[in-house]
Write a protein that holds these residues in place. Structure first.
Motif, PDB file in Angstrom:
ATOM      1  N   PHE A 200     -70.400  66.073 -54.512  1.00 20.21           N
ATOM      2  CA  PHE A 200     -70.500  65.020 -55.517  1.00 20.21           C
ATOM      3  C   PHE A 200     -71.589  65.355 -56.531  1.00 20.21           C
ATOM      4  N   ALA A 201     -72.760  65.740 -56.029  1.00 25.37           N
ATOM      5  CA  ALA A 201     -73.890  66.049 -56.905  1.00 25.37           C
ATOM      6  C   ALA A 201     -73.612  67.267 -57.777  1.00 25.37           C
ATOM      7  N   ALA A 202     -72.864  68.231 -57.228  1.00 24.77           N
ATOM      8  CA  ALA A 202     -72.580  69.458 -57.976  1.00 24.77           C
ATOM      9  C   ALA A 202     -71.533  69.252 -59.055  1.00 24.77           C
ATOM     10  N   LEU A 203     -70.562  68.365 -58.814  1.00 30.10           N
ATOM     11  CA  LEU A 203     -69.387  68.272 -59.688  1.00 30.10           C
ATOM     12  C   LEU A 203     -69.424  67.120 -60.684  1.00 30.10           C
ATOM     13  N   LEU A 204     -70.246  66.093 -60.448  1.00 31.16           N
ATOM     14  CA  LEU A 204     -70.197  64.890 -61.274  1.00 31.16           C
ATOM     15  C   LEU A 204     -70.344  65.199 -62.765  1.00 31.16           C
ATOM     16  N   PHE A 205     -71.413  65.839 -63.156  1.00 34.47           N
ATOM     17  CA  PHE A 205     -71.649  66.100 -64.575  1.00 34.47           C
ATOM     18  C   PHE A 205     -70.754  67.208 -65.129  1.00 34.47           C
ATOM     19  N   PRO A 206     -70.544  68.325 -64.401  1.00 34.30           N
ATOM     20  CA  PRO A 206     -69.657  69.351 -64.947  1.00 34.30           C
ATOM     21  C   PRO A 206     -68.217  68.876 -65.160  1.00 34.30           C
ATOM     22  N   VAL A 207     -67.628  68.224 -64.164  1.00 31.03           N
ATOM     23  CA  VAL A 207     -66.217  67.852 -64.281  1.00 31.03           C
ATOM     24  C   VAL A 207     -66.013  66.764 -65.330  1.00 31.03           C
ATOM     25  N   THR A 208     -66.868  65.744 -65.330  1.00 30.38           N
ATOM     26  CA  THR A 208     -66.732  64.699 -66.347  1.00 30.38           C
ATOM     27  C   THR A 208     -67.045  65.250 -67.737  1.00 30.38           C
ATOM     28  N   GLY A 209     -67.937  66.211 -67.825  1.00 27.13           N
ATOM     29  CA  GLY A 209     -68.230  66.841 -69.110  1.00 27.13           C
ATOM     30  C   GLY A 209     -67.050  67.648 -69.624  1.00 27.13           C
ATOM     31  N   ILE A 210     -66.393  68.387 -68.738  1.00 30.43           N
ATOM     32  CA  ILE A 210     -65.211  69.163 -69.128  1.00 30.43           C
ATOM     33  C   ILE A 210     -64.088  68.236 -69.560  1.00 30.43           C
ATOM     34  N   LEU A 211     -63.890  67.160 -68.818  1.00 31.08           N
ATOM     35  CA  LEU A 211     -62.844  66.196 -69.164  1.00 31.08           C
ATOM     36  C   LEU A 211     -63.114  65.570 -70.540  1.00 31.08           C
ATOM     37  N   ALA A 212     -64.363  65.174 -70.794  1.00 23.56           N
ATOM     38  CA  ALA A 212     -64.721  64.611 -72.093  1.00 23.56           C
ATOM     39  C   ALA A 212     -64.552  65.649 -73.202  1.00 23.56           C
ATOM     40  N   GLY A 213     -64.857  66.907 -72.899  1.00 18.62           N
ATOM     41  CA  GLY A 213     -64.673  67.970 -73.881  1.00 18.62           C
ATOM     42  C   GLY A 213     -63.206  68.178 -74.230  1.00 18.62           C
ATOM     43  N   GLN A 214     -62.340  68.113 -73.224  1.00 15.34           N
ATOM     44  CA  GLN A 214     -60.904  68.225 -73.470  1.00 15.34           C
ATOM     45  C   GLN A 214     -60.406  67.061 -74.330  1.00 15.34           C
ATOM     46  N   TYR A 215     -60.903  65.867 -74.036  1.00 17.25           N
ATOM     47  CA  TYR A 215     -60.527  64.684 -74.818  1.00 17.25           C
ATOM     48  C   TYR A 215     -60.973  64.842 -76.272  1.00 17.25           C
ATOM     49  N   ALA A 216     -62.219  65.270 -76.472  1.00 15.40           N
ATOM     50  CA  ALA A 216     -62.727  65.455 -77.830  1.00 15.40           C
ATOM     51  C   ALA A 216     -61.956  66.543 -78.567  1.00 15.40           C
ATOM     52  N   ARG A 217     -61.570  67.576 -77.852  1.00 13.65           N
ATOM     53  CA  ARG A 217     -60.797  68.660 -78.475  1.00 13.65           C
ATOM     54  C   ARG A 217     -59.444  68.149 -78.960  1.00 13.65           C
ATOM     55  N   ARG A 218     -58.817  67.253 -78.172  1.00 12.67           N
ATOM     56  CA  ARG A 218     -57.526  66.694 -78.564  1.00 12.67           C
ATOM     57  C   ARG A 218     -57.657  65.755 -79.760  1.00 12.67           C
ATOM     58  N   VAL A 219     -58.715  64.956 -79.779  1.00 14.37           N
ATOM     59  CA  VAL A 219     -58.862  63.931 -80.819  1.00 14.37           C
ATOM     60  C   VAL A 219     -59.538  64.500 -82.076  1.00 14.37           C
ATOM     61  N   LEU A 220     -60.615  65.231 -81.904  1.00 18.15           N
ATOM     62  CA  LEU A 220     -61.411  65.718 -83.030  1.00 18.15           C
ATOM     63  C   LEU A 220     -61.062  67.121 -83.442  1.00 18.15           C
ATOM     64  N   GLY A 221     -60.330  67.824 -82.580  1.00 15.80           N
ATOM     65  CA  GLY A 221     -59.988  69.212 -82.867  1.00 15.80           C
ATOM     66  C   GLY A 221     -60.992  70.176 -82.280  1.00 15.80           C
ATOM     67  N   PRO A 222     -60.626  71.460 -82.223  1.00 19.74           N
ATOM     68  CA  PRO A 222     -61.530  72.458 -81.654  1.00 19.74           C
ATOM     69  C   PRO A 222     -62.650  72.805 -82.620  1.00 19.74           C
ATOM     70  N   THR A 223     -63.692  73.369 -82.071  1.00 20.40           N
ATOM     71  CA  THR A 223     -64.779  73.896 -82.890  1.00 20.40           C
ATOM     72  C   THR A 223     -64.718  75.410 -82.859  1.00 20.40           C
ATOM     73  N   ALA A 224     -65.244  76.030 -83.876  1.00 22.96           N
ATOM     74  CA  ALA A 224     -65.221  77.483 -83.984  1.00 22.96           C
ATOM     75  C   ALA A 224     -66.548  77.925 -84.619  1.00 22.96           C
ATOM     76  N   PRO A 225     -66.994  79.137 -84.338  1.00 15.23           N
ATOM     77  CA  PRO A 225     -66.392  80.093 -83.428  1.00 15.23           C
ATOM     78  C   PRO A 225     -66.691  79.742 -81.981  1.00 15.23           C
ATOM     79  N   PRO A 226     -65.978  80.348 -81.003  1.00 16.11           N
ATOM     80  CA  PRO A 226     -66.259  80.069 -79.593  1.00 16.11           C
ATOM     81  C   PRO A 226     -67.699  80.412 -79.248  1.00 16.11           C
ATOM     82  N   VAL A 227     -68.288  79.556 -78.401  1.00 16.16           N
ATOM     83  CA  VAL A 227     -69.660  79.826 -77.955  1.00 16.16           C
ATOM     84  C   VAL A 227     -69.647  80.934 -76.940  1.00 16.16           C
ATOM     85  N   ARG A 228     -70.826  81.505 -76.718  1.00 19.19           N
ATOM     86  CA  ARG A 228     -70.916  82.601 -75.753  1.00 19.19           C
ATOM     87  C   ARG A 228     -70.831  82.080 -74.342  1.00 19.19           C
TER      88      ARG A 228
END
Length: 228
Positions: A200-228
């Motif tokens: 729980f402690a390991a996954l809470l912030f990473p998984v919810t952050g990835i999910l929010a990032g996917q949502y933002a990518r769908r709504v706001l579009g991708p950002t470029a260039p890709p980060v390292r």
């Protein structure tokens, strides 16, 4: 949104075990020290880490999890996110305190207490549900805007956030459903002593952050260039 892709993105990282272990340790220490207020620094670190996760996901980076080699760089942005998160949750705190007060006052008489408790649930629960259904996508897109331009005002541009959320209501609903399922699954891990708590402690912030990032990518579009 795709949870399996989120998990695959984590597992493709050769260093994911180390990154998740450090995240779990910081989360556990933060939870333990929160009553002493020292844990606020930990929450800031974790929120700052989540900002970088979202930035990587929106940029379609190959590894969504950043390193913890320079944790201080997450502190400054994380402080602003923590402030925004606290302000966003003021209504939840007030409603929760009101709920607890009503139940506590009515606890003297069993019949009256049960009646008041049922009435308070019927009145306050829908309000909290509606508020959080609006607040969570607002916060996720505010986080995405903040990742682009790290100013606290990004979370409180209500008009812009409302337009963003309303652009794709189906995507917003999908995000909310996935978020509820993910949080329920993570909460279920707490039933399992030690191993479940660590996951729980390991996954809470990473998984919810990835999910929010996917949502933002769908709504706001991708950002470029890709980060390292």
């Amino acid at each position: 949104m795709n949870i399996s892709m989120a998990v695959q993105g984590i597992l493709r990282d050769r260093d994911y075990l180390r990154k998740l272990a450090i995240t779990a340790l910081i989360t556990a220490v933060t939870l333990a020290l929160t009553p002493l207020l020292i844990g606020l620094a930990g929450w800031a670190l974790l929120f700052g880490y989540q900002v970088e996760i979202m930035r990587r996901v929106r940029a379609d980076g190959p590894r969504p999890l950043p390193r913890w080699d320079q944790p201080a760089r997450y502190l400054a942005p994380g402080e602003n996110v923590l402030i925004a998160f606290a302000i966003y949750n003021v209504p939840n705190i007030l409603l929760g305190c009101g709920w607890a007060f009503i139940i506590g006052v009515s606890d003297g008489a069993r019949i009256v207490g049960s009646t008041v408790m049922i009435a308070s649930v019927c009145c306050l629960a829908p309000i909290m549900l509606v508020y959080n259904a609006l607040m969570l996508p607002f916060f996720a897109l505010g986080l995405a805007r903040f990742a682009e331009d790290p100013r606290l005002s990004a979370f409180f541009a209500v008009g812009s956030l409302y337009e963003d959320v309303g652009q794709q209501p189906g995507v917003t609903l999908q995000y909310l459903l996935w978020l509820v399922l993910v949080l329920a699954a993570l909460a279920a891990l707490l039933i399992i002593p030690l191993a479940g708590w660590a996951l729980f402690a390991a996954l809470l912030f990473p998984v919810t952050g990835i999910l929010a990032g996917q949502y933002a990518r769908r709504v706001l579009g991708p950002t470029a260039p890709p980060v390292r």
